[in-house]
Design a protein around this motif. Structure first.
Motif, PDB file in Angstrom:
ATOM      1  N   ALA A  57       0.791  -1.224   0.000  1.00 45.73           N
ATOM      2  CA  ALA A  57       0.000   0.000   0.000  1.00 45.73           C
ATOM      3  C   ALA A  57       0.819   1.267   0.000  1.00 45.73           C
ATOM      4  O   ALA A  57       0.430   2.282  -0.560  1.00 45.73           O
ATOM      5  N   PRO A  73       0.100  -8.275  -3.588  1.00 52.89           N
ATOM      6  CA  PRO A  73      -1.292  -7.988  -3.234  1.00 52.89           C
ATOM      7  C   PRO A  73      -1.554  -6.492  -3.217  1.00 52.89           C
ATOM      8  O   PRO A  73      -0.675  -5.691  -2.903  1.00 52.89           O
ATOM      9  N   SER A  74      -2.751  -6.121  -3.583  1.00 56.45           N
ATOM     10  CA  SER A  74      -3.149  -4.709  -3.576  1.00 56.45           C
ATOM     11  C   SER A  74      -4.147  -4.460  -2.459  1.00 56.45           C
ATOM     12  O   SER A  74      -5.007  -5.307  -2.194  1.00 56.45           O
ATOM     13  N   PRO A  75      -4.064  -3.309  -1.809  1.00 56.36           N
ATOM     14  CA  PRO A  75      -5.052  -2.975  -0.784  1.00 56.36           C
ATOM     15  C   PRO A  75      -6.397  -2.669  -1.435  1.00 56.36           C
ATOM     16  O   PRO A  75      -6.473  -2.419  -2.640  1.00 56.36           O
ATOM     17  N   PRO A  76      -7.476  -2.657  -0.671  1.00 55.57           N
ATOM     18  CA  PRO A  76      -8.783  -2.318  -1.230  1.00 55.57           C
ATOM     19  C   PRO A  76      -8.774  -0.926  -1.861  1.00 55.57           C
ATOM     20  O   PRO A  76      -8.105  -0.008  -1.364  1.00 55.57           O
ATOM     21  N   GLU A  77      -9.533  -0.763  -2.931  1.00 62.36           N
ATOM     22  CA  GLU A  77      -9.571   0.521  -3.624  1.00 62.36           C
ATOM     23  C   GLU A  77     -10.031   1.643  -2.699  1.00 62.36           C
ATOM     24  O   GLU A  77      -9.524   2.764  -2.768  1.00 62.36           O
ATOM     25  N   SER A  78     -10.981   1.348  -1.812  1.00 56.85           N
ATOM     26  CA  SER A  78     -11.463   2.391  -0.898  1.00 56.85           C
ATOM     27  C   SER A  78     -10.343   2.893   0.008  1.00 56.85           C
ATOM     28  O   SER A  78     -10.255   4.094   0.296  1.00 56.85           O
ATOM     29  N   ALA A  79      -9.476   1.971   0.453  1.00 54.63           N
ATOM     30  CA  ALA A  79      -8.362   2.368   1.311  1.00 54.63           C
ATOM     31  C   ALA A  79      -7.354   3.208   0.542  1.00 54.63           C
ATOM     32  O   ALA A  79      -6.807   4.195   1.061  1.00 54.63           O
ATOM     33  N   GLN A 131      -7.995   5.118  -2.090  1.00 54.15           N
ATOM     34  CA  GLN A 131      -8.585   6.430  -2.334  1.00 54.15           C
ATOM     35  C   GLN A 131      -8.529   7.298  -1.078  1.00 54.15           C
ATOM     36  O   GLN A 131      -8.226   8.496  -1.141  1.00 54.15           O
ATOM     37  N   ASN A 132      -8.813   6.704   0.076  1.00 52.29           N
ATOM     38  CA  ASN A 132      -8.760   7.440   1.329  1.00 52.29           C
ATOM     39  C   ASN A 132      -7.338   7.914   1.620  1.00 52.29           C
ATOM     40  O   ASN A 132      -7.103   9.087   1.951  1.00 52.29           O
ATOM     41  N   ASP A 145      -0.327  -3.497 -10.257  1.00 50.81           N
ATOM     42  CA  ASP A 145      -0.760  -2.127 -10.476  1.00 50.81           C
ATOM     43  C   ASP A 145       0.456  -1.216 -10.374  1.00 50.81           C
ATOM     44  O   ASP A 145       0.983  -1.005  -9.274  1.00 50.81           O
TER      45      ASP A 145
END
Length: 493
Positions: free
Chosen positions: A9, A347-353, A355-356, A304
């Motif tokens: 992240a 691994p990628s963190p959640p998109e919401s995290a 964006q935040n 990504d």
């Protein structure tokens, strides 16, 4: 500054402000806060003793009667009430990180005497979920690590960096809401004092790490009489004009300080991820491989971005240098790329995290201090940096989102001075990629008699109880438990 994690992240004016001198808002000036309502914390893997609450604070401290936002707070009470001294606030790095889970995590590494002496308290700074949160709904491609840290194009061009800055800034202006204008280091410090008051504490102790040292130093400046024992670990440069621009530029020095350690590790006999026979060969090998990937990027499905180019390799190098335990990540990537292959996508963190994190990070950095708007200023710096520091390829002098930020800072950046109680201990590794020793020494100089500094002959970001050594850890633990500091600045071999 700290990434969301070490691997993937990663990633408002108050009254009385004159020339950086701040008259703080105290509980007496703002009214007595209501008692906190502690409940079970959401999330998995937490210590069952950890409990959570929210503290209501002004969105805009220049309008204290206006809209309020919530700050999420956590704590694990002192393990020996008879020995309790007060509260130890854990301040995370970033901007964009939070310490909400830290009482259950890093807090449990603290010696028993420290856990007996303090309630361990964490929080999610303004804008960070689950506090009242922000997001800019940026285009997903603009939240990639190689965009948030502004790597120039292979030929040194910054045209795409300026375009990214405009897109991100436009997204924050369109979607960020009112709160995004009021996220700053000074407002984080004001929020901390509201947390202190809500906890019913006259003073608080703190352990700030990375960007958390900037918040901790700012709090100690704005609310000097509210501070107990303050530990600043992995210290930011306290530049009172350029603020986080100094942090970005520090990567030039940080990488040069740390890459030789990676090179020694990567050339050691018996290393299963060995890259070369000698340490001297590793640097040119890396530079050649990055240049080759600039010309001939490799598809990287699931990653990504979805291709391994030179800048992705450079970013992986930067991330891996945060912690020697992550050296194998870079070595495996280099070994695969030399064969024209790629390892499994990280691994990628959640998109919401993401964006935040992007919104909070951008808002803090851009609201703290003004950045140049002209591309020419960055072009000149990038050319100079690429020539002197090819490993970082001009990124530390390049244009971040702040080059197009739609708002000007509401107040001057924090200014650290030598005025205030002598109750601070700095701990700093000699080789730190994100907050190099050279910047930490500037903070030490600015604090004067208020601080003592422990320099640890160790490599990696985060010194105390992580990448430091027993000597440094003992000095910090002793200070937190007893208040005893070294008589003068100390070097721990």
């Amino acid at each position: 500054m700290k990434q969301i994690t070490k691997s993937a992240a990663l990633i408002a004016a108050a009254s009385g402000v004159v020339f950086g001198i701040v008259t703080p808002l105290t509980a007496a000036a703002t009214g007595t806060p209501a008692p906190l309502k502690w409940t079970k914390c959401a999330g998995e893997g937490l210590d069952p003793r950890q409990e959570c609450a929210t503290v209501s604070v002004p969105m805009n401290y220049a309008d204290p009667g206006g809209p309020k936002i919530d700050i999420a707070v956590s704590r694990i009470p002192s393990e020996k009430p008879s020995a309790r001294r007060g509260v130890l606030l854990l301040i995370a790095g970033g901007p964009g990180g939070d310490s909400l889970d830290d009482p259950s995590g890093k807090g449990q590494k603290l010696p028993q005497k420290v856990r007996d002496a303090y309630d361990l308290v964490g929080f999610a700074p303004r804008g960070n979920a689950p506090s009242t949160s922000v997001g800019c709904d940026a285009e997903p491609g603009d939240t990639a690590r190689t965009k948030l840290l502004p790597w120039p194009a292979a030929d040194g061009s910054i045209d795409e960096n300026m375009a990214t800055a405009r897109r991100l800034s436009d997204a924050c202006a369109r979607n960020g809401g009112e709160l995004v204008k009021h996220i700053s280091t000074k407002n984080n410090a004001r929020d901390i004092d509201r947390i202190r008051a809500a906890l019913g504490e006259r003073k608080l102790a703190a352990w700030g790490v990375s960007y958390g040292t900037y918040i901790g130093a700012t709090y100690s400046e704005m609310f000097r009489h509210r501070t107990d024992r303050i530990v600043l670990d992995s210290n930011d440069h306290p530049d009172p004009v350029r603020a986080e621009r100094a942090w970005l530029e520090a990567f030039e020095i940080g990488v040069e300080d740390n890459f030789p350690e990676f090179a020694k590790w990567a050339s050691a006999p018996g290393n299963p991820h060995r890259l070369a026979d000698t340490a001297a060969e590793v640097r040119p090998l890396f530079l050649r491989l990055a240049a080759r990937l600039d010309r001939e990027p490799l598809p990287w499905p699931g990653a990504d971005p979805a291709r391994l180019n030179g800048n992705v390799l450079r970013q992986a190098m930067l991330d891996s240098l945060y912690d020697p335990d992550d050296y194998p990540v870079l070595a495996k990537l280099m070994l695969a790329a030399r064969k024209g292959e790629v390892p499994p996508a990280p691994p990628s963190p959640p998109e919401s995290a993401v964006q935040n994190y992007t919104a909070v990070s951008a808002a803090t950095i851009c609201n703290d201090a003004a950045w140049p708007r002209s591309a020419a200023a960055y072009e000149k710096g990038v050319v100079e940096s690429r020539a002197k520091h090819p490993l970082t390829a001009g990124m530390p002098r390049n244009a971040m989102v702040c080059a197009a930020w739609p708002w000007q800072p509401k107040e001057a950046p924090p200014r650290v001075t030598d005025r205030g109680p002598s109750n601070m201990l700095l701990v700093q590794n000699a080789r730190d990629v994100a907050t190099p020793l050279s910047g930490a020494l500037k903070l030490r100089e600015a604090l004067g008699r208020r601080a003592v500094m422990v320099t640890v002959d160790a490599t990696g970001h985060d010194s105390y109880l992580d990448n430091g050594n027993a000597c440094g850890d003992a000095a910090v633990s002793r200070f937190l438990a007893t208040g005893e500091r070294p008589a003068e600045d100390l070097h721990c071999d």
